[in-house]
Design an enzyme around this catalytic site. Structure first.
Site, PDB file in Angstrom:
ATOM      1  N   GLU A 124     -53.979  -0.526  13.255  1.00 35.93           N
ATOM      2  CA  GLU A 124     -52.568  -0.175  13.493  1.00 35.93           C
ATOM      3  C   GLU A 124     -52.462   1.095  14.345  1.00 35.93           C
ATOM      4  O   GLU A 124     -51.567   1.230  15.173  1.00 35.93           O
ATOM      5  CB  GLU A 124     -51.829   0.007  12.169  1.00 35.93           C
ATOM      6  CG  GLU A 124     -51.659  -1.301  11.416  1.00 35.93           C
ATOM      7  CD  GLU A 124     -50.938  -1.115  10.092  1.00 35.93           C
ATOM      8  OE1 GLU A 124     -51.536  -0.525   9.178  1.00 35.93           O
ATOM      9  OE2 GLU A 124     -49.793  -1.533   9.982  1.00 35.93           O
ATOM     10  N   GLU A 162     -55.123  -6.362   5.211  1.00 35.95           N
ATOM     11  CA  GLU A 162     -54.302  -5.911   4.079  1.00 35.95           C
ATOM     12  C   GLU A 162     -53.895  -7.066   3.171  1.00 35.95           C
ATOM     13  O   GLU A 162     -53.964  -6.963   1.944  1.00 35.95           O
ATOM     14  CB  GLU A 162     -53.035  -5.205   4.575  1.00 35.95           C
ATOM     15  CG  GLU A 162     -53.252  -3.796   5.086  1.00 35.95           C
ATOM     16  CD  GLU A 162     -53.538  -3.740   6.571  1.00 35.95           C
ATOM     17  OE1 GLU A 162     -53.998  -4.760   7.131  1.00 35.95           O
ATOM     18  OE2 GLU A 162     -53.297  -2.690   7.177  1.00 35.95           O
TER      19      GLU A 162
END
Lengths: 583, 583
Positions: B150, B172
């Site tokens: 990210e 995730e």
């Protein structure tokens, strides 16, 4: 917090989305030429679940299922209707909004699904206006609170009586510690374009707003003295009707009850079949047309609800809603199809040729809404494009709506072996050149409808959403309209995620579906809600993204749903006790 | 679920957002002409809270505070730097993302705030590129997992070594049952424009993606063999530097430590004062300039961090962050100001006149980011425009950022009485025509900066967001630029919510603030998150709306954070146990 499990009323075991006016308990539909009066008159004793009463025209999902049905019927059964007057059948109250006892006792999953369906119904009212010029005037003669005002917000025009007591309000936050989540907040800012600080005052003022301020702040379109109210309503109805292009002389069709048979692990419709056989997996198979399209628009009208595109859309819609509301344990929906792609395309061409006919227009718009319903379904969506399938034109949209699609490619070890195999199959009764299961290899076919007829809630076609990176991919796909695309071609164009040969097919699909069922259901809901809607946002997508996500969050917070929370304590005389930390 | 309360490391009682390179524990900043190398080398023992270690370049808020500081310093202290090479100081790992033990043990409020700040930091990296042409190249020589990838997504260019093992991944969901919520999902679809089904595969593939597929799927910009890696990195740095318009010869200023004094219920900066005196209420007062703007851009550079607009922006930013992270019980922030509106306008005019100067540009961009931080602060925001205040130009944006604003109008019982009162005040030492407290009546003043210099995250100016309904209101406001607007004029133009006279003032404000503190904090967070951002959406607003709201939802779900949830069970050897119902 454990989700409460509440019992459906009258010993029912499933929520049924099918109804018709003869069964309505909460709405009255009166027709007066080109004006329909849709009267909300909720039966207190007609709650969907046990344990609460629907006082003051408050509603639950059952009330909204009837509303959605009424709107659909006006579109299909009464093409002559140009204006809906949405009003209350009760004195001094328009609608008190979603029933608080219902919300307080509902499971988290039901609350989320309830909001989603009511939002879709409100969007449907707006779609009737935008796409079919069937306008709605909301006539408020009493109080319109919370969901009641949110319903009003879906109308084209809001009239409020100026009687010193009738108000509009969104008291959810002060009273219940939840949001006006049936599109309310978003419609206030993005449709009514209420100034943000006025909206802040409005949404924190329990008692609501009336009179001139309601107009000045854009909350309603006009306030009218009681003495002139009915006269003005009639005048507005006439004005709005004059601007509608709905056909004056047309005769509607009847939306007959669906043919639907349910067994323990399957639901069979005429052209849609749902299997719930495998653990946490639903397979929806759509069957292509059995016959070519009718010869004329009149013949289409004569077929009515039997006309294949209409029949499939209604059946698919019911299948999706049934899974959403009754089969929480289903992790993934697998879409399959069977039939002749050319026939599907022929129906698309028929609708295209007759697109100015009111019924063709309604059917296309119904498909648009059903496909949006698929997009917004919080289950993993998969398409399997296999030999014998017909993912073409409108049905190809189902594949484009999925999170992932797999297409079976014939495995071709060598040209010689291929001929030999084919001969063997031919000897066994199949034709030359046929693949697995004696069917022709899987193909897909694109049509004009794939490039704009069915926008998603973000305003883009599914293919445009898919090809955000490089719009020239859209042009490449467009150039293939009408061609039979094999797995390699479809994968090359980016229409499917993976083309797999029959050596890998079963294992890959099985592993993928097992993996999907192993992930956190909540995580997948959030992931898919983000990945499905790249690019621009519209008011509609903002409702389902921003507003709904925040409401879902709040629907879990102890300040709302805990034992001392506002939703639980409402009406008990006890004030809620809040955790005062801001997050 | 009770929120865990964790202890800060080293006996600290507050999270401090102020740091400087001499204190960094996790980053090394190396300068090489117009290229800066920002090396992530997280100190395992340097966690912000007790109870976990920051292994494998995983991060917590403390690591991100240093990153945000480093980016700011490159902008202000090193205007000659044109390219940042963001890389890892550890072998075989770029960054393992947000620390899982930290997340598993953090309170819900901290998780939400952590994600918000990290998102703002990533947006800051992108703002440096877009607004100041300070480009970031992310150099991935190892694994970039979760928040690590990210972070890479915030860069202009992502380079991945092609060594057969280095991957990018967003694991995730499969590992932790939460979302890649630091902008990850939105940047994948809206910035990298990864096809939605590819994104689905990527976000559910624990082990990540490498090599050619990573490029084909647009996850990275290039993969480079190890043997050519450093050479290619150097080449790219040169290419990107060549396209930057940052000033080659300029000398930076030093971002000196803030002057900040803290007492039990107050924080005093040089030009910003925070009072926490009243229950659940923070008052932030911004003081206008004490002196006119400097004579030249060189004089501005000489003033450096003391230059009033820069000083206020830094102090205000710290004040907001401090309340967000440390004062959870604060329900509302009241903005006040004191000073001469004309002086504020004079500084705006100075920055406008020097807008091509690198430092003026950086200061304006800092204000833009600080104001966005205000917009995104989940406390009720109120502005009180009182006599002696200076809500003008840039400072007027603070009033426009609030949920509601009140302006004090002199009460004028009669012209004769007014003159009499004024004489009395004049006798007592005040001037003629002065109002309450012997100050001139409250005024506001608009400037060019209010019409585009400081866009919100939805891409619109605050006034454009305010006047969505009728853009002509924007023109009307524009026509008043530079005029002193009294309460009646400001209310008439829609710049404040209510003008109140001094008879009503105190009671109205007190009642409003009491009411605000009585509402559910969660409900208010959701309400304000919806009402503040009407109209269009951008990638940035989608991150804070759609993605963040879903992540906040998931951060409460037992499947993630429950005792048997994935976040709690990660690394224990026990599989999580999920409630399999899809919601």
């Amino acid at each position: 917090m454990a989700d409460a499990e509440r019992k459906l009323s009258n010993g029912k075991s499933r929520i049924d989305f099918q109804t018709d006016p003869s069964k309505y308990r909460h709405w009255k539909l009166e027709l007066d030429g080109d004006v329909a009066i849709l009267l909300m008159d909720v039966d207190e004793k007609g709650a969907l679940f046990e344990g609460y009463e629907l006082k003051l025209n408050s509603y639950d999902l059952g009330v909204d299922i009837e509303l959605a049905d009424a709107i659909e019927r006006l579109r299909f059964e009464h093409p002559e209707v140009k204006v809906i007057l949405l009003r209350s059948g009760k004195p001094r109250v328009f609608c008190a909004g979603a029933n608080i006892r219902m919300l307080a006792g509902a499971s988290h999953a039901h609350k989320v699904n309830f909001c989603k369906f009511t939002n879709e119904t409100r969007n449907g009212i707006e779609d009737a206006s935008e796409a079919s010029s069937l306008r709605t005037i909301c006539v408020i003669n009493g109080t319109a609170a919370g969901g009641g005002y949110e319903l009003a917000l879906a109308a084209d025009h809001i009239m409020l009586v100026d009687d010193g007591s009738s108000t509009v309000s969104l008291p959810e936050l002060p009273l219940l510690a939840v949001l006006p989540g049936t599109g309310g907040l978003t419609r206030v800012t993005d449709k009514r374009k209420v100034r943000r600080d006025h909206a802040d005052v409005f949404c924190t003022t329990e008692e609501g707003i009336k009179g001139k301020r309601a107009v000045d702040w854009r909350l309603v379109d006009e306030v009218v003295p009681g003495s002139k109210f009915e006269e003005t309503v009639a005048k507005r109805a006439k004005e709005f009707a004059a601007k509608s292009d709905r056909p004056a002389g047309a005769k509607g069709i009847t939306l007959k009850p669906l043919r639907r048979e349910r067994s323990a692990d399957a639901v069979d419709y005429s052209a849609v079949a749902v299997e719930l056989a495998r653990a946490r997996l639903a397979t929806i198979t759509v069957r292509g047309p059995e016959a070519p399209p009718p010869a004329s628009a009149d013949a289409m009208v004569a077929q009515g609800a039997e006309f294949w595109p209409l029949r499939v859309a209604r059946e698919l819609d019911d299948a999706i809603l049934d899974i959403r509301a009754n089969e929480f344990d289903i992790a993934a929906i697998v879409f399959k199809s069977s039939g002749d792609p050319a026939q599907v395309i022929a129906y698309d061409a028929f609708l295209e040729a007759n697109k100015d006919h009111w019924l063709a227009r309604e059917i296309r718009n119904l498909w648009k809404r059903v496909l949006k319903r698929v997009d917004l379904t919080s289950r993993s969506l998969v398409a399997l494009v296999e030999p014998g399938s017909c993912f073409a034109g409108t049905l190809a949209e189902l594949a484009f709506a999925t999170d992932r699609s797999y297409m079976l490619a014939p495995s071709l070890p060598s040209p010689a072996k291929r001929v030999e195999d084919a001969r063997e199959r031919a000897d066994a009764g199949g034709g030359l050149g046929r693949g697995l299961d004696n069917k022709p290899p899987a193909t897909m076919m694109l049509a004009e409808v794939n490039f704009g007829a069915y926008p998603m809630s973000n305003g883009l076609s599914r293919l445009a959403s898919r090809f955000l990176a490089d719009p020239s991919d859209l042009d490449k796909a467009k150039a293939e309209i009408g061609k039979s695309l094999d797995a390699q071609a479809a994968e090359g164009l980016g229409l499917v995620t993976f083309a797999l040969d029959d050596i890998d097919w079963e294992d890959e699909i099985r592993l993928f579906l097992e993996e999907r069922a192993s992930f956190s259901p909540d995580g997948l809901t959030g992931l898919e809600a983000n990945l499905r809607f790249g690019g621009p946002e519209t008011m509609e997508s903002k409702i389902f993204a921003r507003l709904t996500a925040w409401q879902n969050w709040i629907f879990q917070r102890p300040n709302a749903v805990g034992e001392e929370g506002a939703l639980k304590r409402y009406g008990t005389g006890q004030k809620p006790a809040f955790d005062t930390r801001r997050v």
